[in-house]
Design a protein around this motif. Sequence first.
Motif, PDB file in Angstrom:
ATOM      1  N   ILE A 160       0.856  -1.188   0.000  1.00 16.45           N
ATOM      2  CA  ILE A 160       0.000   0.000   0.000  1.00 16.45           C
ATOM      3  C   ILE A 160       0.889   1.233   0.000  1.00 16.45           C
ATOM      4  O   ILE A 160       1.744   1.415   0.875  1.00 16.45           O
ATOM      5  CB  ILE A 160      -0.917   0.017   1.229  1.00 16.45           C
ATOM      6  CG1 ILE A 160      -1.864  -1.186   1.199  1.00 16.45           C
ATOM      7  CG2 ILE A 160      -1.720   1.318   1.282  1.00 16.45           C
ATOM      8  CD1 ILE A 160      -2.738  -1.299   2.420  1.00 16.45           C
ATOM      9  N   GLY A 161       0.709   2.083  -1.005  1.00 15.67           N
ATOM     10  CA  GLY A 161       1.500   3.300  -1.116  1.00 15.67           C
ATOM     11  C   GLY A 161       0.675   4.526  -0.814  1.00 15.67           C
ATOM     12  O   GLY A 161      -0.532   4.456  -0.528  1.00 15.67           O
ATOM     13  N   PRO A 162       1.288   5.689  -0.873  1.00 18.08           N
ATOM     14  CA  PRO A 162       0.561   6.946  -0.641  1.00 18.08           C
ATOM     15  C   PRO A 162      -0.568   7.110  -1.655  1.00 18.08           C
ATOM     16  O   PRO A 162      -0.417   6.785  -2.834  1.00 18.08           O
ATOM     17  CB  PRO A 162       1.646   8.011  -0.807  1.00 18.08           C
ATOM     18  CG  PRO A 162       2.934   7.299  -0.554  1.00 18.08           C
ATOM     19  CD  PRO A 162       2.737   5.911  -1.062  1.00 18.08           C
ATOM     20  N   GLN A 163      -1.686   7.620  -1.185  1.00 17.14           N
ATOM     21  CA  GLN A 163      -2.869   7.778  -2.019  1.00 17.14           C
ATOM     22  C   GLN A 163      -3.531   9.117  -1.705  1.00 17.14           C
ATOM     23  O   GLN A 163      -3.624   9.511  -0.527  1.00 17.14           O
ATOM     24  CB  GLN A 163      -3.839   6.620  -1.767  1.00 17.14           C
ATOM     25  CG  GLN A 163      -4.973   6.506  -2.757  1.00 17.14           C
ATOM     26  CD  GLN A 163      -5.844   5.290  -2.468  1.00 17.14           C
ATOM     27  OE1 GLN A 163      -5.828   4.758  -1.358  1.00 17.14           O
ATOM     28  NE2 GLN A 163      -6.603   4.840  -3.449  1.00 17.14           N
ATOM     29  N   VAL A 164      -3.960   9.800  -2.744  1.00 20.77           N
ATOM     30  CA  VAL A 164      -4.621  11.106  -2.590  1.00 20.77           C
ATOM     31  C   VAL A 164      -5.959  11.041  -3.315  1.00 20.77           C
ATOM     32  O   VAL A 164      -6.050  10.549  -4.441  1.00 20.77           O
ATOM     33  CB  VAL A 164      -3.751  12.249  -3.168  1.00 20.77           C
ATOM     34  CG1 VAL A 164      -4.533  13.551  -3.211  1.00 20.77           C
ATOM     35  CG2 VAL A 164      -2.473  12.417  -2.356  1.00 20.77           C
ATOM     36  N   PHE A 165      -6.999  11.540  -2.642  1.00 20.65           N
ATOM     37  CA  PHE A 165      -8.341  11.625  -3.232  1.00 20.65           C
ATOM     38  C   PHE A 165      -8.663  13.086  -3.510  1.00 20.65           C
ATOM     39  O   PHE A 165      -8.380  13.955  -2.681  1.00 20.65           O
ATOM     40  CB  PHE A 165      -9.390  11.038  -2.285  1.00 20.65           C
ATOM     41  CG  PHE A 165      -9.142   9.599  -1.929  1.00 20.65           C
ATOM     42  CD1 PHE A 165      -9.672   8.582  -2.698  1.00 20.65           C
ATOM     43  CD2 PHE A 165      -8.383   9.260  -0.814  1.00 20.65           C
ATOM     44  CE1 PHE A 165      -9.445   7.261  -2.378  1.00 20.65           C
ATOM     45  CE2 PHE A 165      -8.157   7.949  -0.475  1.00 20.65           C
ATOM     46  CZ  PHE A 165      -8.689   6.939  -1.263  1.00 20.65           C
ATOM     47  N   THR A 166      -9.229  13.316  -4.688  1.00 22.66           N
ATOM     48  CA  THR A 166      -9.535  14.687  -5.077  1.00 22.66           C
ATOM     49  C   THR A 166     -10.879  14.730  -5.797  1.00 22.66           C
ATOM     50  O   THR A 166     -11.360  13.704  -6.310  1.00 22.66           O
ATOM     51  CB  THR A 166      -8.431  15.245  -6.003  1.00 22.66           C
ATOM     52  OG1 THR A 166      -8.772  16.573  -6.386  1.00 22.66           O
ATOM     53  CG2 THR A 166      -8.298  14.399  -7.249  1.00 22.66           C
ATOM     54  N   MET A 167     -11.464  15.913  -5.827  1.00 21.08           N
ATOM     55  CA  MET A 167     -12.679  16.145  -6.612  1.00 21.08           C
ATOM     56  C   MET A 167     -12.395  17.095  -7.774  1.00 21.08           C
ATOM     57  O   MET A 167     -13.311  17.709  -8.323  1.00 21.08           O
ATOM     58  CB  MET A 167     -13.782  16.712  -5.707  1.00 21.08           C
ATOM     59  CG  MET A 167     -14.326  15.693  -4.703  1.00 21.08           C
ATOM     60  SD  MET A 167     -15.605  16.382  -3.617  1.00 21.08           S
ATOM     61  CE  MET A 167     -16.909  16.762  -4.791  1.00 21.08           C
ATOM     62  N   LYS A 168     -11.111  17.220  -8.149  1.00 21.90           N
ATOM     63  CA  LYS A 168     -10.730  18.095  -9.260  1.00 21.90           C
ATOM     64  C   LYS A 168     -11.469  17.713 -10.538  1.00 21.90           C
ATOM     65  O   LYS A 168     -11.617  16.536 -10.854  1.00 21.90           O
ATOM     66  CB  LYS A 168      -9.224  17.985  -9.508  1.00 21.90           C
ATOM     67  CG  LYS A 168      -8.356  18.587  -8.418  1.00 21.90           C
ATOM     68  CD  LYS A 168      -6.898  18.169  -8.560  1.00 21.90           C
ATOM     69  CE  LYS A 168      -6.357  18.498  -9.923  1.00 21.90           C
ATOM     70  NZ  LYS A 168      -4.896  18.210 -10.032  1.00 21.90           N
ATOM     71  N   HIS A 169     -11.887  18.707 -11.297  1.00 24.83           N
ATOM     72  CA  HIS A 169     -12.638  18.461 -12.513  1.00 24.83           C
ATOM     73  C   HIS A 169     -11.744  18.102 -13.702  1.00 24.83           C
ATOM     74  O   HIS A 169     -12.243  17.642 -14.730  1.00 24.83           O
ATOM     75  CB  HIS A 169     -13.486  19.696 -12.862  1.00 24.83           C
ATOM     76  CG  HIS A 169     -14.666  19.849 -11.958  1.00 24.83           C
ATOM     77  ND1 HIS A 169     -15.672  20.757 -12.203  1.00 24.83           N
ATOM     78  CD2 HIS A 169     -15.008  19.224 -10.809  1.00 24.83           C
ATOM     79  CE1 HIS A 169     -16.578  20.686 -11.234  1.00 24.83           C
ATOM     80  NE2 HIS A 169     -16.182  19.763 -10.376  1.00 24.83           N
ATOM     81  N   ASP A 170     -10.438  18.360 -13.582  1.00 23.36           N
ATOM     82  CA  ASP A 170      -9.576  18.105 -14.740  1.00 23.36           C
ATOM     83  C   ASP A 170      -9.210  16.624 -14.872  1.00 23.36           C
ATOM     84  O   ASP A 170      -8.565  16.238 -15.844  1.00 23.36           O
ATOM     85  CB  ASP A 170      -8.310  18.961 -14.660  1.00 23.36           C
ATOM     86  CG  ASP A 170      -7.526  18.706 -13.390  1.00 23.36           C
ATOM     87  OD1 ASP A 170      -8.090  18.120 -12.448  1.00 23.36           O
ATOM     88  OD2 ASP A 170      -6.344  19.093 -13.337  1.00 23.36           O
ATOM     89  N   ILE A 171      -9.575  15.782 -13.890  1.00 25.18           N
ATOM     90  CA  ILE A 171      -9.395  14.337 -14.022  1.00 25.18           C
ATOM     91  C   ILE A 171     -10.769  13.737 -14.317  1.00 25.18           C
ATOM     92  O   ILE A 171     -11.664  13.777 -13.468  1.00 25.18           O
ATOM     93  CB  ILE A 171      -8.807  13.709 -12.743  1.00 25.18           C
ATOM     94  CG1 ILE A 171      -7.447  14.329 -12.418  1.00 25.18           C
ATOM     95  CG2 ILE A 171      -8.679  12.199 -12.910  1.00 25.18           C
ATOM     96  CD1 ILE A 171      -6.799  13.776 -11.172  1.00 25.18           C
ATOM     97  N   PRO A 172     -10.996  13.196 -15.503  1.00 21.09           N
ATOM     98  CA  PRO A 172     -12.339  12.728 -15.868  1.00 21.09           C
ATOM     99  C   PRO A 172     -12.701  11.423 -15.175  1.00 21.09           C
ATOM    100  O   PRO A 172     -11.839  10.611 -14.839  1.00 21.09           O
ATOM    101  CB  PRO A 172     -12.238  12.543 -17.378  1.00 21.09           C
ATOM    102  CG  PRO A 172     -10.800  12.219 -17.613  1.00 21.09           C
ATOM    103  CD  PRO A 172     -10.021  13.009 -16.588  1.00 21.09           C
TER     104      PRO A 172
END
Length: 882
Positions: free
Chosen positions: A692-704
């Motif tokens: 298990i590595g580092p993980q980031v969750f985002t709601m950015k619109h530029d990632i479809p």
Amino acid sequence: MKANPQPTPPTWADKLLTWACASHLHESILGDLHEEFYFQAERIGERRARLRYWREALGFIKPRYIRRQKSPYPATFLFSHDMIRNYFTIAWRTLAHNKTYSFINIVGLSIGLAAAMLIVLYSKDDVSFDRFHTNNPRIYRVANRYMAPNGQQTGVTGISGYLPGPKFAAGVPEIQAYVRLMQEQHDIKTGAGIRSEIVFHTDSAFFSIFSFPLLSGNPATALNNPRSVVISEEMAQKQFGTSDALGKTLTVRTGEKNTGFEPYTVTGIAKTCPQNSSIRFDILMPLVVKPADMERSMNWFNTFLNTFVLLAPGSNLTQVERKINAVYNADAKEAIREVARKYDMRDKKEYLLQPFTNIHLNAGLPPDNGLEGRTNPQLAYILSGIAVFILLIACINFINLTVARSLKRAKEIGVRKVVGSGRMQLMAQFLGESFLLCSAAFALGLVLVQAALPTFNHLANKALAISYLFDIKLMMGYLVLFLATGLLAGFYPALVLSGYSPVKTLYNRLQLSGKNYLQTSLVVLQFAIASFLIVGTLTIYAQFDYLTSKDLGYNDKHLVSVDKQNLTREEAFRLRQELGKDPNIIAVAPKNAGRWNTSAKVNGNTEIAFTIEAVDPEFLPAIEVPVRMGRNFSHAFPADSTHSVLVNEAFVKQAGWKNPIGQIVDFWYDNARYTVVGVTRDYHYTDLNEKIGPQVFTMKHDIPYGRFLVKIKPGTETGSLRHIAATYARLFPLNAYTYKFMDDENLKKYESEAKWKQIMLFSTMLTIFISCIGLFGLATLSAERRTKEIGIRKVLGASVNSIVHLLTSDFLKLVCISFIFAFPMAWYAIDKWLQNYPYRIDISALTFIQAGLLAVSVAVVTVSFQSIRAALMNPVESLGNE
């Protein structure tokens, strides 16, 4: 007193007389003995007279004289037509008369040979990959590697972008042609609706570089028109119901944002690609590149397709690589500076050329990004080792059984020597029996190969056929294998048997020399191999169960994943509303497709690489992953979609944060800074073969978004799937609908381990089976040799149990001794193998105990069957046999 009837003359008198004449021994000696026999038979009985006759006759034959006596047959007679026929006849009668012995050896050898033939087929397929192209070895794949400032290689990949092919071809004279190959998924209209198919986009030079024949169409012009398409004969049958599809129209939807379908004219029907090809296509379309993309120098750093080049004959590879790097450094000079400045990139990029035939078995630069046939090079070595083990055990059986059975043929050998057979003739006879037996084993082995091919193909992920065996080179290889097996299995027994002393054999005084260390050593080796494989099998089973049953940190049960490329936020909102109308739908959570990796800075200048996930507030509740600190995303906080992120515990640990809430994640290359609003529990977002590595969750619109997860109630699968399909068809009528259950997808990640489990299981079963039939044969011969002893022991009051213990104890000792050699080797091997897994079982003593008990139990059952049978024999019959 009535005189006894005239007794039967000695059985071998005429043969001894023939030998005496041949060796110039006076005939009167045997004549006198012959008359004496009749006199003594009336006085002391025929049996005792016969024994005295032999003793007196052999008293005139000095052992030294026999050893020095040459065969009366000329050397050419050894391999004459008549003698070979004689060898064959005797060998056939011997094998037919000893059916159990013949069955054990033929079955054991056939299994070993079948395993060897299957591995040869596997190796041939691996070695022959991509070698059918006529332009080999001038075809190369463009690869690139990254070098750190200290000169160490930090990465290597065979994936490239738009620019290398045309730029290198224009700047390097040795490059005659180039072709780019890019794989995509496109929707295709069919008579029944819409189907999603894999499509390859490529340059028009594809058929001039690669040897894929067209059944119809012109290979030189088939891909010249942007609206042309080449399909395989299999796809033609699937799409149009006939392979005569030239000129027909294929309706395809292309482009990321294009919602309509466009017609493409079929300009070629290609023959189905060979199974030993890294490139396997059903649909080929022209690769259309915008002029602006060719002018943008930053595209040197985009990697998403495979580029192949064709070099001129006699080109120097080192010089060509030097030239292509010169072209790259000159054309990408400004882009290199920009990337180094913007992304703080210190590694140097270099291009290299990989031979096309080197791709299949290359672990560092394997076939990927649309190329098929990826395999682990170690698999061929391990499979070859297993095949050698099985064949070796079969040969061990042959040697052990032949030597153990040799005492029963000792008198035959003695008489043959007495009547003039030389050692070379005896060796030829026994080798003839070996080759006859190997011939039968080879025939049965071919039958076993044909029967086992479907299972073997499934395990090895191949499509091999029995017809592959009938290749000239392979036939020569099998001839060598046949000769090697026959010699290996028959040479030592022939050497031992032909060396017996005729005096001892005819006097029944022959015993195997010493304690027969060879036979005991071979039995130990046999069960050491079997025990080694048993330990390996138990370990692989335990590791597989661990991987498939370990808690992943999230709930993948009743979780349906549906693909939908370029799913917008508005479409995701509407989809959730429509699916939520069914009470069996618990949650709907969109996310990005595939796996996205990037990096950012924390604590000022510390850079961390991580996996980034584009989600919405429903994602974590849907997969049941809790937020350990802070909060989840929420539509009540508009800034969550622009300035907030969630991180997992592994990210916090690597960043060294004690109070992660409020910390800044700096995407410096996009001039974007995000605030950490929550910390999630770690979960295995990939398989257990990776930590298990580092993980980031985002709601950015530029990632479809590219897929959405649907949580359904247990027991409602049929109705829920029907509702999801109907809703999808209504909202996205021009998209192909595909779904999968997440728990099934997670199991597929361990297909390699599942195949290893089956391979080891079959190998162990074969090894144990061959070892057991060999042990059974040895136990049978041992019981036959000790028939009189068993009878005497029973007469003196020995019980059945004591006799069974007597006959089995020697074999069980050898099995136990084999553990001394097998277990240390097995421990070392499984320890090395388990190091490949970041999450693995511990090596347990219980595994070795189970393996030992299994081996002993199998040996006891095998030997006891014959031992009990011998122990129950009537002692009167046992003693009467003497």
